[in-house]
Motif scaffolding. Structure first.
Motif, PDB file in Angstrom:
ATOM      1  N   MET A   1       0.850  -1.170   0.000  1.00  0.00           N
ATOM      2  CA  MET A   1       0.000   0.000   0.000  1.00  0.00           C
ATOM      3  C   MET A   1       0.899   1.237   0.000  1.00  0.00           C
ATOM      4  O   MET A   1       1.758   1.369   0.859  1.00  0.00           O
ATOM      5  CB  MET A   1      -0.862  -0.025   1.253  1.00  0.00           C
ATOM      6  N   PRO A   2       0.713   2.147  -0.939  1.00  0.00           N
ATOM      7  CA  PRO A   2       1.561   3.343  -0.946  1.00  0.00           C
ATOM      8  C   PRO A   2       1.293   4.213   0.275  1.00  0.00           C
ATOM      9  O   PRO A   2       0.239   4.129   0.905  1.00  0.00           O
ATOM     10  CB  PRO A   2       1.145   4.068  -2.226  1.00  0.00           C
ATOM     11  N   ALA A   3       2.267   5.036   0.604  1.00  0.00           N
ATOM     12  CA  ALA A   3       2.127   6.008   1.681  1.00  0.00           C
ATOM     13  C   ALA A   3       2.679   7.328   1.171  1.00  0.00           C
ATOM     14  O   ALA A   3       3.454   7.364   0.209  1.00  0.00           O
ATOM     15  CB  ALA A   3       2.870   5.558   2.925  1.00  0.00           C
ATOM     16  N   VAL A  89       3.459  18.818   8.291  1.00  0.00           N
ATOM     17  CA  VAL A  89       3.787  17.641   7.499  1.00  0.00           C
ATOM     18  C   VAL A  89       3.124  16.437   8.154  1.00  0.00           C
ATOM     19  O   VAL A  89       3.198  16.275   9.376  1.00  0.00           O
ATOM     20  CB  VAL A  89       5.314  17.415   7.413  1.00  0.00           C
ATOM     21  N   ILE A  90       2.469  15.622   7.343  1.00  0.00           N
ATOM     22  CA  ILE A  90       1.895  14.377   7.843  1.00  0.00           C
ATOM     23  C   ILE A  90       2.372  13.224   6.980  1.00  0.00           C
ATOM     24  O   ILE A  90       2.704  13.407   5.802  1.00  0.00           O
ATOM     25  CB  ILE A  90       0.346  14.398   7.861  1.00  0.00           C
ATOM     26  N   LEU A  91       2.417  12.053   7.571  1.00  0.00           N
ATOM     27  CA  LEU A  91       2.617  10.809   6.835  1.00  0.00           C
ATOM     28  C   LEU A  91       1.272  10.105   6.842  1.00  0.00           C
ATOM     29  O   LEU A  91       0.650   9.964   7.899  1.00  0.00           O
ATOM     30  CB  LEU A  91       3.680   9.938   7.503  1.00  0.00           C
ATOM     31  N   VAL A  92       0.820   9.677   5.673  1.00  0.00           N
ATOM     32  CA  VAL A  92      -0.514   9.086   5.575  1.00  0.00           C
ATOM     33  C   VAL A  92      -0.475   7.891   4.630  1.00  0.00           C
ATOM     34  O   VAL A  92       0.187   7.926   3.594  1.00  0.00           O
ATOM     35  CB  VAL A  92      -1.558  10.145   5.116  1.00  0.00           C
ATOM     36  N   GLU A  93      -1.174   6.837   5.044  1.00  0.00           N
ATOM     37  CA  GLU A  93      -1.273   5.654   4.205  1.00  0.00           C
ATOM     38  C   GLU A  93      -2.261   5.900   3.084  1.00  0.00           C
ATOM     39  O   GLU A  93      -3.340   6.452   3.289  1.00  0.00           O
ATOM     40  CB  GLU A  93      -1.728   4.463   5.060  1.00  0.00           C
ATOM     41  N   GLY A  94      -1.882   5.490   1.894  1.00  0.00           N
ATOM     42  CA  GLY A  94      -2.763   5.632   0.741  1.00  0.00           C
ATOM     43  C   GLY A  94      -3.693   4.436   0.607  1.00  0.00           C
ATOM     44  O   GLY A  94      -3.759   3.575   1.490  1.00  0.00           O
ATOM     45  N   VAL A  95      -4.410   4.398  -0.481  1.00  0.00           N
ATOM     46  CA  VAL A  95      -5.295   3.274  -0.782  1.00  0.00           C
ATOM     47  C   VAL A  95      -4.788   2.594  -2.037  1.00  0.00           C
ATOM     48  O   VAL A  95      -4.127   3.215  -2.875  1.00  0.00           O
ATOM     49  CB  VAL A  95      -6.765   3.725  -0.950  1.00  0.00           C
ATOM     50  N   GLY A  96      -5.109   1.331  -2.174  1.00  0.00           N
ATOM     51  CA  GLY A  96      -4.682   0.572  -3.336  1.00  0.00           C
ATOM     52  C   GLY A  96      -5.530   0.872  -4.557  1.00  0.00           C
ATOM     53  O   GLY A  96      -6.559   1.556  -4.475  1.00  0.00           O
ATOM     54  N   PRO A  97      -5.129   0.349  -5.691  1.00  0.00           N
ATOM     55  CA  PRO A  97      -5.846   0.623  -6.940  1.00  0.00           C
ATOM     56  C   PRO A  97      -7.267   0.064  -6.965  1.00  0.00           C
ATOM     57  O   PRO A  97      -8.102   0.522  -7.741  1.00  0.00           O
ATOM     58  CB  PRO A  97      -4.979  -0.027  -8.013  1.00  0.00           C
TER      59      PRO A  97
END
Length: 117
Positions: A1-3, A89-97
């Motif tokens: 999962m991208p971040a 600044v934040i670090l956040v988990e993305g969602v998959g395709p």
């Protein structure tokens, strides 16, 4: 999962340290497979207010994003920016395709059976 590392940068004062930061940041990203997706550029506010600019850096996953931010190489150059640019600044988990917001809504409804629309 991208971040992603997302920065909302506001008030800045021109300073040679900013140029040095820009010259050195990519070398801190490379070991963690980080890449700029957004780096300033034209910004159109569709809702609310957004004073300043946006930066978005993509990482393969949250672990890589965290490791980059905590790395000695990035921590060494960080004051070059923070001493002259106000921001968050934040670090956040993305969602998959295959992400589907309808599936998320269904899970939320199941968690809160008392919800009525």
């Amino acid at each position: 999962m991208p971040a992603y590392a997302l920065a909302h940068l506001r008030a800045s004062s021109p300073h040679p340290d900013i140029i040095t930061y820009l010259e050195r940041i990519q070398a801190t990203l490379d070991p963690f497979h980080g890449r700029f997706v957004i780096h300033g550029g034209a910004l159109e506010v569709a809702e609310g207010e957004w004073p300043g600019s946006a930066v978005l850096i993509e990482f393969p996953d949250m672990e890589q994003g965290r490791a980059w931010y905590a790395s000695p190489a990035y921590q060494e150059i960080l004051p070059l920016r923070t001493d002259h640019v106000e921001g968050d600044v934040i670090l956040v988990e993305g969602v998959g395709p295959d992400y589907d917001p309808v599936e998320r809504a269904a899970k939320l409804r199941a968690e809160d059976a008392g919800y009525t629309s």
